[in-house]
Scaffold this active site. Sequence first.
Site, mmCIF file in Angstrom:
data_model
loop_
_atom_site.group_PDB
_atom_site.id
_atom_site.type_symbol
_atom_site.label_atom_id
_atom_site.label_comp_id
_atom_site.label_asym_id
_atom_site.label_seq_id
_atom_site.Cartn_x
_atom_site.Cartn_y
_atom_site.Cartn_z
ATOM 1 N N ASP A 12 0.853 -1.196 0.000
ATOM 2 C CA ASP A 12 0.000 0.000 0.000
ATOM 3 C C ASP A 12 0.886 1.242 0.000
ATOM 4 O O ASP A 12 1.645 1.464 0.939
ATOM 5 C CB ASP A 12 -0.894 -0.044 1.253
ATOM 6 C CG ASP A 12 -1.698 1.231 1.421
ATOM 7 O OD1 ASP A 12 -1.883 1.953 0.418
ATOM 8 O OD2 ASP A 12 -2.134 1.502 2.553
ATOM 9 N N ASP A 16 -3.997 4.013 2.747
ATOM 10 C CA ASP A 16 -5.437 3.806 2.961
ATOM 11 C C ASP A 16 -5.756 2.381 3.435
ATOM 12 O O ASP A 16 -6.924 2.015 3.595
ATOM 13 C CB ASP A 16 -6.248 4.166 1.707
ATOM 14 C CG ASP A 16 -5.997 3.205 0.550
ATOM 15 O OD1 ASP A 16 -5.095 2.324 0.676
ATOM 16 O OD2 ASP A 16 -6.674 3.321 -0.485
ATOM 17 N N ASP A 20 -1.970 -1.189 -3.698
ATOM 18 C CA ASP A 20 -2.256 -0.446 -4.930
ATOM 19 C C ASP A 20 -1.126 -0.619 -5.947
ATOM 20 O O ASP A 20 -0.102 -1.249 -5.667
ATOM 21 C CB ASP A 20 -2.509 1.033 -4.616
ATOM 22 C CG ASP A 20 -1.433 1.614 -3.709
ATOM 23 O OD1 ASP A 20 -0.249 1.349 -3.964
ATOM 24 O OD2 ASP A 20 -1.789 2.319 -2.729
ATOM 25 N N ASP A 89 -5.808 -10.627 -15.040
ATOM 26 C CA ASP A 89 -6.862 -11.575 -14.725
ATOM 27 C C ASP A 89 -8.066 -11.175 -15.577
ATOM 28 O O ASP A 89 -8.493 -10.022 -15.563
ATOM 29 C CB ASP A 89 -7.220 -11.461 -13.235
ATOM 30 C CG ASP A 89 -7.615 -12.790 -12.632
ATOM 31 O OD1 ASP A 89 -8.446 -13.477 -13.256
ATOM 32 O OD2 ASP A 89 -7.119 -13.130 -11.543
ATOM 33 N N ASP A 190 -10.361 -16.392 -15.577
ATOM 34 C CA ASP A 190 -11.148 -16.849 -14.436
ATOM 35 C C ASP A 190 -12.246 -17.818 -14.885
ATOM 36 O O ASP A 190 -12.980 -17.526 -15.839
ATOM 37 C CB ASP A 190 -11.779 -15.611 -13.784
ATOM 38 C CG ASP A 190 -12.375 -15.882 -12.419
ATOM 39 O OD1 ASP A 190 -11.614 -16.224 -11.508
ATOM 40 O OD2 ASP A 190 -13.603 -15.737 -12.271
ATOM 41 N N GLU A 249 -8.350 -20.901 -15.751
ATOM 42 C CA GLU A 249 -8.734 -21.508 -14.476
ATOM 43 C C GLU A 249 -9.921 -22.428 -14.756
ATOM 44 O O GLU A 249 -10.964 -21.976 -15.228
ATOM 45 C CB GLU A 249 -9.124 -20.444 -13.446
ATOM 46 C CG GLU A 249 -9.297 -21.056 -12.060
ATOM 47 C CD GLU A 249 -10.296 -20.312 -11.177
ATOM 48 O OE1 GLU A 249 -10.216 -20.454 -9.955
ATOM 49 O OE2 GLU A 249 -11.168 -19.608 -11.710
ATOM 50 N N HIS A 321 -4.885 -17.082 -4.435
ATOM 51 C CA HIS A 321 -5.667 -16.249 -3.520
ATOM 52 C C HIS A 321 -6.922 -16.958 -3.007
ATOM 53 O O HIS A 321 -7.664 -16.384 -2.211
ATOM 54 C CB HIS A 321 -6.049 -14.956 -4.234
ATOM 55 C CG HIS A 321 -6.940 -15.220 -5.416
ATOM 56 N ND1 HIS A 321 -6.488 -15.899 -6.538
ATOM 57 C CD2 HIS A 321 -8.242 -14.953 -5.639
ATOM 58 C CE1 HIS A 321 -7.488 -16.026 -7.392
ATOM 59 N NE2 HIS A 321 -8.562 -15.465 -6.883
ATOM 60 N N ASP A 322 -7.198 -18.175 -3.487
ATOM 61 C CA ASP A 322 -8.372 -18.929 -3.039
ATOM 62 C C ASP A 322 -8.016 -20.096 -2.132
ATOM 63 O O ASP A 322 -8.912 -20.791 -1.634
ATOM 64 C CB ASP A 322 -9.121 -19.519 -4.253
ATOM 65 C CG ASP A 322 -9.694 -18.469 -5.184
ATOM 66 O OD1 ASP A 322 -10.032 -17.367 -4.702
ATOM 67 O OD2 ASP A 322 -9.806 -18.762 -6.391
HETATM 68 O O1 TEU Z 1 -12.507 -18.999 -8.503
HETATM 69 C C1 TEU Z 1 -13.343 -20.002 -8.959
HETATM 70 C C2 TEU Z 1 -13.433 -21.254 -8.187
HETATM 71 O O2 TEU Z 1 -14.108 -22.143 -8.638
HETATM 72 C C3 TEU Z 1 -12.792 -21.484 -6.874
HETATM 73 O O3 TEU Z 1 -11.438 -21.333 -6.860
HETATM 74 C C4 TEU Z 1 -13.506 -20.721 -5.812
HETATM 75 O O4 TEU Z 1 -13.060 -19.421 -5.665
HETATM 76 C C5 TEU Z 1 -13.385 -21.322 -4.458
HETATM 77 O O5 TEU Z 1 -12.324 -22.144 -4.328
HETATM 78 C C6 TEU Z 1 -14.680 -21.985 -4.145
HETATM 79 O O6 TEU Z 1 -14.573 -22.677 -2.978
HETATM 80 C C7 TEU Z 1 -12.391 -17.842 -9.264
HETATM 81 C C8 TEU Z 1 -11.517 -16.838 -8.552
HETATM 82 O O7 TEU Z 1 -10.221 -17.357 -8.432
HETATM 83 C C9 TEU Z 1 -12.154 -16.498 -7.242
HETATM 84 O O8 TEU Z 1 -11.354 -15.653 -6.469
HETATM 85 C C10 TEU Z 1 -13.486 -15.851 -7.536
HETATM 86 O O9 TEU Z 1 -14.162 -15.627 -6.346
HETATM 87 C C11 TEU Z 1 -14.348 -16.709 -8.444
HETATM 88 O O10 TEU Z 1 -13.639 -17.249 -9.556
HETATM 89 C C12 TEU Z 1 -15.462 -15.874 -9.032
HETATM 90 O O11 TEU Z 1 -14.936 -14.960 -9.953
#
Ligand code: TEU
Length: 545
Positions: A12, A16, A20, A89, A190, A249, A321-322
């Site tokens: 950042d 804030d 960024d 993305d 995505d 993805e 990130h998931d």
């Molecule tokens: O994620 C899609 C997805 O199917 C999974 O990774 C999901 O986020 C999660 O694991 C469900 O339990 C993509 C993106 O990476 C995610 O951050 C978004 O929230 C999602 O698509 C919607 O755009």
Amino acid sequence: MVYQIYPRSFADSDGDGVGDLAGIESRLDYLADLGVDVIWLSPIYRSPQDDNGYDISDYRDIDPMFGTLADFDRLLAGVHDRGMKLIMDLVVNHTSDEHPWFVESRSSPDSPKRDWYWWRRGSGDGAPNNWGSIFSGSAWERDTTTGEYYLHLFTRKQPDLNWENPQVRQAVHELMNWWLDRGVDGFRMDVINLISKHAGLPDGTVHPGDLYGDGSPYYANGPRLHDFLREMDEAVFAGREAELLTVGETPGVSVDQARLLTDPRRRELDMVFQFEHVELDQGSGKWDVRPLELVDLKGNLAKWQYGLADVGWNSLYWNNHDQPRIVSRYGDEDFWYESATLLATVLHLHRGTPYVYQGEELGMTNYPFRDISEFRDVESLNHYRQAVAEQGLDPQSVMRSLRAMGRDNARTPMQWDDSPNAGFTTGTAWIAVNPNHTWINAASEIHDPGSVLAYYRRLIALRHDDPVLRDGEFELLLPDDPTIYAFTRTRPGSRLLVVANVSGESCTLPFEPEGDVVIANHLGPEGADLRPWEARVYRQEAGHG
Ligand code: TEU
């Protein structure tokens, strides 16, 4: 090597509390020193931030929280100046409900954009079908303007685009071309395998314990996916001279589908993210957490290695990130350094393109969430609400699953130093900083040759230097051994042998490893005995036993 940045949590610059573009720019030397080839930026477009930017309301602008298009151009130039590339993305399975396309579509059944989304009349007094949203609740939302329902596989603020409509596809091609013309080097797409839905949108099976039907057989890897991707190639990528990268993805993708998607002759995608190896510690669903069996993990990754050996290409990842942090998940925080470096070694020695998610190279861990108020992620908050309020599950057991699997584990701020906000911000961070930043941080690791960061740097350099790592054939050894992870990579004249003890107990290899050690996470004896979480890579003459 592709490095993923989650901009909101990286750096950042203006205090804030949210990361960024200028923050990223100030850290480019750090990334270049690590050996990064390509940076993947999670979404930075204008967005209401219902799903942290995966809900886009303007594909041709930067969210003010992250900066401006001028900031973006400066960042991109800085990336290119250092010999790196940058991919965006691309989130086009759905838009935000605040995107002008949806605002127009929702206004009337006669809107010229009505058919850009999935509108249906309710059946009886309920939704058009029984599909559940991936983020809890029904996948349908009734809109009061017309009384009709629209489809949203994710949150109700993420309506699904109707790719059957050629105008939708053309609009997507145009925005992709707009970014490529601006100089970006490709896209991470995505949930790209959800864009083709089966006609008729039939009800899905309701699995035991679920409130809604599973629509995925009718929306994942649908009938026109390959056509849509080939058309995209024609309209966007064909004829461009720059070297571009595409990675899709694709949750739920099989090896056979991935072969089709990534066969270069078919001109669809360079590679895909499959999910099988990050679901092996889950039972009936994401929140049903179980211990990982090493035999399953080795067998699964080997299946992908063999399956894409002659056609297509693998992407290799533990984190994004998931996903929860890999040291806390498949590693062991009690053997923090050893397990972080072992997991890195094993992954990066496979064949494919490795991805490193911000902080993975420091050995960042899961956050010790105490209660639901510390979560920010819409998926976790929705799940908690549905499980506790609607299904009556025990809040403590729901919290246990969230602590293990919640996506916010990946989203706490990047740990730059040991100062109060980990050097991430001078303000108040939008999500808690992990208290272990006092000892897990870039500043303390950068000059320490014994750090996780230094190890990642060596590993990445090895990948850059050694052709056997790029295209050597993969062979799994000892597939049934419950703790030893061993495999070889071979090309004419050279071979690498990887041996690793995936456990907190010492063990002994059933053979004496030969050759010179090229990288290892322990110093000392190099015989058949492996210490807890020890990993070694040997260079051998090909044909050597
Ligand atoms: O994620 C899609 C997805 O199917 C999974 O990774 C999901 O986020 C999660 O694991 C469900 O339990 C993509 C993106 O990476 C995610 O951050 C978004 O929230 C999602 O698509 C919607 O755009």
